[in-house]
Enzyme design. Sequence first.
Site, PDB file in Angstrom:
ATOM      1  CB  SER A   1      -5.166  10.249  11.168  1.00  9.03           C
ATOM      2  OG  SER A   1      -4.847   9.048  11.859  1.00  9.03           O
TER       3      SER A   1
ATOM      4  CE1 TYR B   1      -1.259   8.611   7.547  1.00  8.82           C
ATOM      5  CE2 TYR B   1      -1.680   8.585   9.915  1.00  8.82           C
ATOM      6  CZ  TYR B   1      -2.137   8.487   8.609  1.00  8.82           C
ATOM      7  OH  TYR B   1      -3.473   8.275   8.374  1.00  8.82           O
TER       8      TYR B   1
HETATM    9  P1  NAD Z   1      -6.113   4.711   0.194  1.00  7.46           P
HETATM   10  O1  NAD Z   1      -4.712   4.300  -0.138  1.00  7.46           O
HETATM   11  O2  NAD Z   1      -7.231   3.802  -0.154  1.00  7.46           O
HETATM   12  O3  NAD Z   1      -6.409   6.142  -0.407  1.00  7.46           O
HETATM   13  C1  NAD Z   1      -5.433   7.127  -0.516  1.00  7.46           C
HETATM   14  C2  NAD Z   1      -5.746   7.947  -1.736  1.00  7.46           C
HETATM   15  O4  NAD Z   1      -4.731   8.953  -1.905  1.00  7.46           O
HETATM   16  C3  NAD Z   1      -5.751   7.098  -3.013  1.00  7.46           C
HETATM   17  O5  NAD Z   1      -6.787   7.524  -3.873  1.00  7.46           O
HETATM   18  C4  NAD Z   1      -4.389   7.402  -3.611  1.00  7.46           C
HETATM   19  O6  NAD Z   1      -4.359   7.212  -5.003  1.00  7.46           O
HETATM   20  C5  NAD Z   1      -4.264   8.884  -3.242  1.00  7.46           C
HETATM   21  N1  NAD Z   1      -2.908   9.379  -3.353  1.00  7.46           N
HETATM   22  C6  NAD Z   1      -1.766   8.843  -2.867  1.00  7.46           C
HETATM   23  N2  NAD Z   1      -0.704   9.577  -3.279  1.00  7.46           N
HETATM   24  C7  NAD Z   1      -1.201  10.604  -4.012  1.00  7.46           C
HETATM   25  C8  NAD Z   1      -0.609  11.673  -4.732  1.00  7.46           C
HETATM   26  N3  NAD Z   1       0.726  11.848  -4.775  1.00  7.46           N
HETATM   27  N4  NAD Z   1      -1.408  12.532  -5.405  1.00  7.46           N
HETATM   28  C9  NAD Z   1      -2.763  12.344  -5.418  1.00  7.46           C
HETATM   29  N5  NAD Z   1      -3.371  11.335  -4.767  1.00  7.46           N
HETATM   30  C10 NAD Z   1      -2.591  10.474  -4.082  1.00  7.46           C
HETATM   31  O7  NAD Z   1      -6.097   5.014   1.771  1.00  7.46           O
HETATM   32  P2  NAD Z   1      -7.260   5.450   2.769  1.00  7.46           P
HETATM   33  O8  NAD Z   1      -7.137   4.551   3.901  1.00  7.46           O
HETATM   34  O9  NAD Z   1      -8.557   5.612   2.085  1.00  7.46           O
HETATM   35  O10 NAD Z   1      -6.720   6.889   3.227  1.00  7.46           O
HETATM   36  C11 NAD Z   1      -7.356   8.117   2.879  1.00  7.46           C
HETATM   37  C12 NAD Z   1      -7.011   9.163   3.928  1.00  7.46           C
HETATM   38  O11 NAD Z   1      -7.527   8.763   5.191  1.00  7.46           O
HETATM   39  C13 NAD Z   1      -5.503   9.360   4.131  1.00  7.46           C
HETATM   40  O12 NAD Z   1      -5.216  10.731   4.331  1.00  7.46           O
HETATM   41  C14 NAD Z   1      -5.232   8.569   5.390  1.00  7.46           C
HETATM   42  O13 NAD Z   1      -4.122   9.066   6.091  1.00  7.46           O
HETATM   43  C15 NAD Z   1      -6.518   8.813   6.155  1.00  7.46           C
HETATM   44  N6  NAD Z   1      -6.785   7.826   7.202  1.00  7.46           N
HETATM   45  C16 NAD Z   1      -6.963   6.512   6.883  1.00  7.46           C
HETATM   46  C17 NAD Z   1      -7.211   5.605   7.912  1.00  7.46           C
HETATM   47  C18 NAD Z   1      -7.450   4.129   7.653  1.00  7.46           C
HETATM   48  O14 NAD Z   1      -7.503   3.355   8.598  1.00  7.46           O
HETATM   49  N7  NAD Z   1      -7.617   3.689   6.418  1.00  7.46           N
HETATM   50  C19 NAD Z   1      -7.253   6.047   9.230  1.00  7.46           C
HETATM   51  C20 NAD Z   1      -7.066   7.397   9.498  1.00  7.46           C
HETATM   52  C21 NAD Z   1      -6.833   8.290   8.469  1.00  7.46           C
END
Ligand code: NAD
Length: 261
Positions: free
Chosen positions: A143, A156
């Site tokens: 991130s 985080y």
């Molecule tokens: P999201 O909630 O759509 O996806 C998260 C995924 O992780 C989902 O499939 C969820 O089911 C899974 N998950 C959660 N807990 C879990 C567990 N205990 N075991 C297995 N799977 C689990 O969110 P996203 O925005 O797509 O985030 C995905 C990654 O990207 C994360 O690591 C997040 O920190 C990172 N990220 C997201 C953003 C953003 O703006 N959306 C920005 C920077 C980084």
Amino acid sequence: MTDTSPLAGKTAVITGSNSGIGLGVAHSFARAGLNVVLNSYTDRDEDHALAEKLSGDYGVKVRYIGADLSKGEEARRLIEDAGTCDILVNNAGIQHVAGIDEFPADKWDAIIAINMTSAFHTTAVALPMMRKAGWGRVINIASAHGLTASPYKSAYVTAKHGVVGMTKVVALETAQEPITANAICPGYVLTPLVDSQIPDTMKKYGMDRETAIKEVLLDRQPSKEFATTDQLGGTALFLCSDHAAQITGTTISVDGGWTAL
Ligand code: NAD
């Protein structure tokens, strides 16, 4: 991508991939001819139906393996059950926002376990598979918070900085092998997780949707545009290509200029 592509037929395991960025990466990979293992902590009919749909749409093998990555043994089992792991995308993540003096300890533990420690366990099991296959890619979805901090996101930010550090270590331990390890550092990406915050933000600040997005959610993103899951998928696919064979141990920001500030 044709069957003669060096990537066609390889298998990618993407953690946390039934939604958001993980699912976007899965689409990009399947479209490029890669077989994909999807994962989340649930094990519902709709999870397996999603895998079947991707498989049908792109003509590649797609499986769904439920595993709760808050538990180290489940993270290891995910890779063992996958059987093959040429490309590992550590993407699963959760968030909780609170001042450090009132941050619930159970939320801290869950964020560290899911966002950081799960990547240690999956990588530990996947690396011997990559070595056996003579090729591999570790791609950690960190991130902008792996490079900078924000208040109220202690767990985080700690976990994401940890993932960036672990990425460098894996890169050094595999430096003389045909394996690379890199972290992608997204800024704000419009996933269901972020989309669900918009109505509350509109209400809290008395703003319309567009103003709430640009002035609050994208306050730190100079482009004032969300990154897309498709752009994240394309970046991950690039890291799998031969052009990226000497890119290892680094971070690639997809953040509209956030970390340039
Ligand atoms: P999201 O909630 O759509 O996806 C998260 C995924 O992780 C989902 O499939 C969820 O089911 C899974 N998950 C959660 N807990 C879990 C567990 N205990 N075991 C297995 N799977 C689990 O969110 P996203 O925005 O797509 O985030 C995905 C990654 O990207 C994360 O690591 C997040 O920190 C990172 N990220 C997201 C953003 C953003 O703006 N959306 C920005 C920077 C980084």
